[in-house]
Design a protein around this motif. Structure first.
Motif, short mmCIF file in Angstrom:
data_model
loop_
_atom_site.label_atom_id
_atom_site.label_comp_id
_atom_site.label_asym_id
_atom_site.label_seq_id
_atom_site.Cartn_x
_atom_site.Cartn_y
_atom_site.Cartn_z
N CYS A 178 -7.24 -4.10 4.89
CA CYS A 178 -7.27 -3.71 6.29
C CYS A 178 -7.32 -4.98 7.14
N HIS A 179 -6.82 -4.88 8.34
CA HIS A 179 -6.82 -6.01 9.30
C HIS A 179 -5.91 -7.12 8.83
N PRO A 180 -4.68 -6.93 8.49
CA PRO A 180 -3.83 -5.76 8.68
C PRO A 180 -3.85 -4.82 7.47
N ALA A 181 -3.42 -3.58 7.71
CA ALA A 181 -3.41 -2.55 6.66
C ALA A 181 -2.31 -2.86 5.64
N GLY A 182 -2.64 -2.64 4.36
CA GLY A 182 -1.66 -2.87 3.30
C GLY A 182 -2.29 -2.73 1.94
N GLY A 183 -1.73 -3.42 0.97
CA GLY A 183 -2.20 -3.34 -0.41
C GLY A 183 -1.37 -2.34 -1.18
N THR A 184 -1.91 -1.85 -2.29
CA THR A 184 -1.18 -0.88 -3.12
C THR A 184 -1.50 0.56 -2.71
N HIS A 185 -2.36 0.74 -1.75
CA HIS A 185 -2.77 2.07 -1.29
C HIS A 185 -1.61 2.73 -0.53
N PRO A 186 -1.20 3.96 -0.91
CA PRO A 186 -0.06 4.60 -0.24
C PRO A 186 -0.34 5.07 1.19
N HIS A 187 -1.59 5.21 1.57
CA HIS A 187 -1.96 5.66 2.91
C HIS A 187 -2.89 4.63 3.56
N ALA A 188 -2.52 3.37 3.46
CA ALA A 188 -3.39 2.27 3.89
C ALA A 188 -3.81 2.39 5.35
N LEU A 189 -2.89 2.68 6.24
CA LEU A 189 -3.23 2.74 7.66
C LEU A 189 -4.26 3.84 7.95
N SER A 190 -4.06 5.04 7.40
CA SER A 190 -5.01 6.14 7.60
C SER A 190 -6.37 5.82 6.98
N ALA A 191 -6.34 5.23 5.78
CA ALA A 191 -7.59 4.87 5.11
C ALA A 191 -8.36 3.82 5.92
N CYS A 192 -7.65 2.84 6.46
CA CYS A 192 -8.30 1.81 7.27
C CYS A 192 -8.86 2.40 8.56
N GLN A 193 -8.15 3.34 9.15
CA GLN A 193 -8.65 3.99 10.36
C GLN A 193 -9.95 4.75 10.07
#
Length: 136
Positions: A60-75
Motif C-alpha cells: 500500500c502507498h502505492p497499492a500493488g503486490g501479488t494481491h488481486p484486490h490491492a486497492l480495495s484491501a489498502c482502502q
C-alpha cells in the motif's frame, strides 16, 4: 578562450557544491518516504491439512503486490490505520458450519511492524470480517 574555460570550471565547481549540499537533504528525505510504505505478507490457512495455505503480498502507498484486490484491501486497511484487530464483522448471512480458517498478516504499515493472526469459525465469517484484505 581562457574566459570560456574559466566559466566552465566555475560552473562545474558550483554544480558540484550544489550537489554535495543537496546530498544530506536527499538522504534525510528517503526515510520519510519509506515510512509511508506498507507491505504485508498475508496467509490464509485451514485446519484441514489437505488444503495448502494461500499467500499474497499486499503493498500500500502505492497499492500493488501479488494481491488481486490491492486497492480495495489498502482502502480497508487505511480505514483502520493498518490495525487489523479493528476490522469488525460486517452484516452477513454466513452459516454456522464449523470449518476453521486462520488469517495471518506480517510486515509493516507506514513504518510500524504488523503482526496479526486470527482463527475464524469459517471462511464466510472471516471474509465478512476482513473485507478484501484476505480475498486472494
Amino acid at each position: 578562450m581562457v574566459e570560456t574555460r574559466l566559466t566552465g570550471r566555475i560552473f562545474l565547481a558550483a554544480a558540484t557544491l550544489a550537489g554535495t549540499a543537496l546530498a544530506p537533504a536527499l538522504a534525510n528525505a528517503e526515510p520519510a518516504a519509506e515510512a509511508n510504505w506498507s507491505t504485508l505478507n498475508l496467509t490464509v490457512s485451514s485446519a484441514n491439512r489437505d488444503e495448502v495455505p494461500r499467500n499474497a503480498v499486499l503493498n500500500c502507498h502505492p497499492a500493488g503486490g501479488t494481491h488481486p484486490h490491492a486497492l480495495s484491501a489498502c482502502q480497508t486497511l487505511n480505514a483502520v490505520g493498518g490495525d487489523l484487530t479493528k476490522l469488525t464483522e460486517a452484516q452477513s448471512t454466513c452459516n454456522f458450519i464449523h470449518k476453521p480458517v486462520t488469517y495471518t498478516a506480517r510486515g509493516t504499515w507506514q513504518g510500524r511492524p504488523v503482526t496479526f493472526e486470527k482463527t475464524y469459525s469459517n471462511k464466510c465469517i472471516a471474509d465478512a470480517s476482513t473485507g478484501k484484505v484476505f480475498a486472494f
